[in-house]
Scaffold this motif. Structure first.
Motif, PDB file in Angstrom:
ATOM      1  N   THR A  28       0.668  -1.178  -0.122  1.00 26.69           N
ATOM      2  CA  THR A  28      -0.020  -0.073  -0.156  1.00 26.69           C
ATOM      3  C   THR A  28       0.946   1.055   0.062  1.00 26.69           C
ATOM      4  N   LYS A  32       0.598   3.368  -3.149  1.00 25.04           N
ATOM      5  CA  LYS A  32      -0.459   4.444  -2.978  1.00 25.04           C
ATOM      6  C   LYS A  32      -2.045   3.904  -3.430  1.00 25.04           C
ATOM      7  N   VAL A  34      -5.314   2.351  -2.832  1.00 23.41           N
ATOM      8  CA  VAL A  34      -6.167   1.745  -1.662  1.00 23.41           C
ATOM      9  C   VAL A  34      -7.665   1.505  -2.106  1.00 23.41           C
ATOM     10  N   ILE A  37      -8.822  -1.978  -0.844  1.00 25.36           N
ATOM     11  CA  ILE A  37      -8.910  -2.010   0.598  1.00 25.36           C
ATOM     12  C   ILE A  37     -10.260  -1.842   1.124  1.00 25.36           C
ATOM     13  N   VAL A  78      -2.504   1.036   7.552  1.00 26.90           N
ATOM     14  CA  VAL A  78      -3.146   0.617   6.474  1.00 26.90           C
ATOM     15  C   VAL A  78      -4.413   1.542   6.442  1.00 26.90           C
ATOM     16  N   LYS A  82      -5.509   4.099   3.760  1.00 22.17           N
ATOM     17  CA  LYS A  82      -6.551   4.127   2.991  1.00 22.17           C
ATOM     18  C   LYS A  82      -7.311   5.543   3.049  1.00 22.17           C
ATOM     19  N   ARG A  86      -6.907   7.801  -0.308  1.00 19.46           N
ATOM     20  CA  ARG A  86      -8.104   7.348  -1.190  1.00 19.46           C
ATOM     21  C   ARG A  86      -8.581   8.649  -2.526  1.00 19.46           C
TER      22      ARG A  86
END
Length: 90
Positions: A28, A32, A34, A37, A78, A82, A86
């Motif tokens: 991640t 980069k 996400v 996830i 993480v 996220k 995002r």
């Protein structure tokens, strides 16, 4: 089985399960990306791991405290990525 033996088993188990988060954190961070996830999953996971950490402190279990402390740092990493990486459309 002695308490010491049980704690050693717990520490080994904690190392195995905690280490499973390292590839996701590294992937991640490097990409980069996400999109795939689940925010809800990581929110729930961090909540559960925090409760396990509190439980480990209450029952004075070194293996539970160590494993869940490290897992919380990795899972929270993480979760932060996220939120940070995002897509603005989310």
């Amino acid at each position: 089985m002695t308490r010491e033996t049980m704690e050693i088993i717990g520490i080994i188990a904690g190392c195995c399960t905690t280490a499973s988060f390292v590839p996701q954190v590294l992937h991640t961070w490097r990409t980069k990306s996400v999109e795939d996830i689940s925010l809800r999953m990581y929110l729930l996971l961090c909540t559960g791991v925090t409760l396990w950490l509190v439980y480990g402190l209450l029952v004075d279990s070194l293996s539970v405290v160590l494993a869940n402390s490290v897992t919380l740092v990795l899972a929270a990493s993480v979760l932060v990525m996220k939120l940070r990486f995002r897509n603005p459309k989310e």
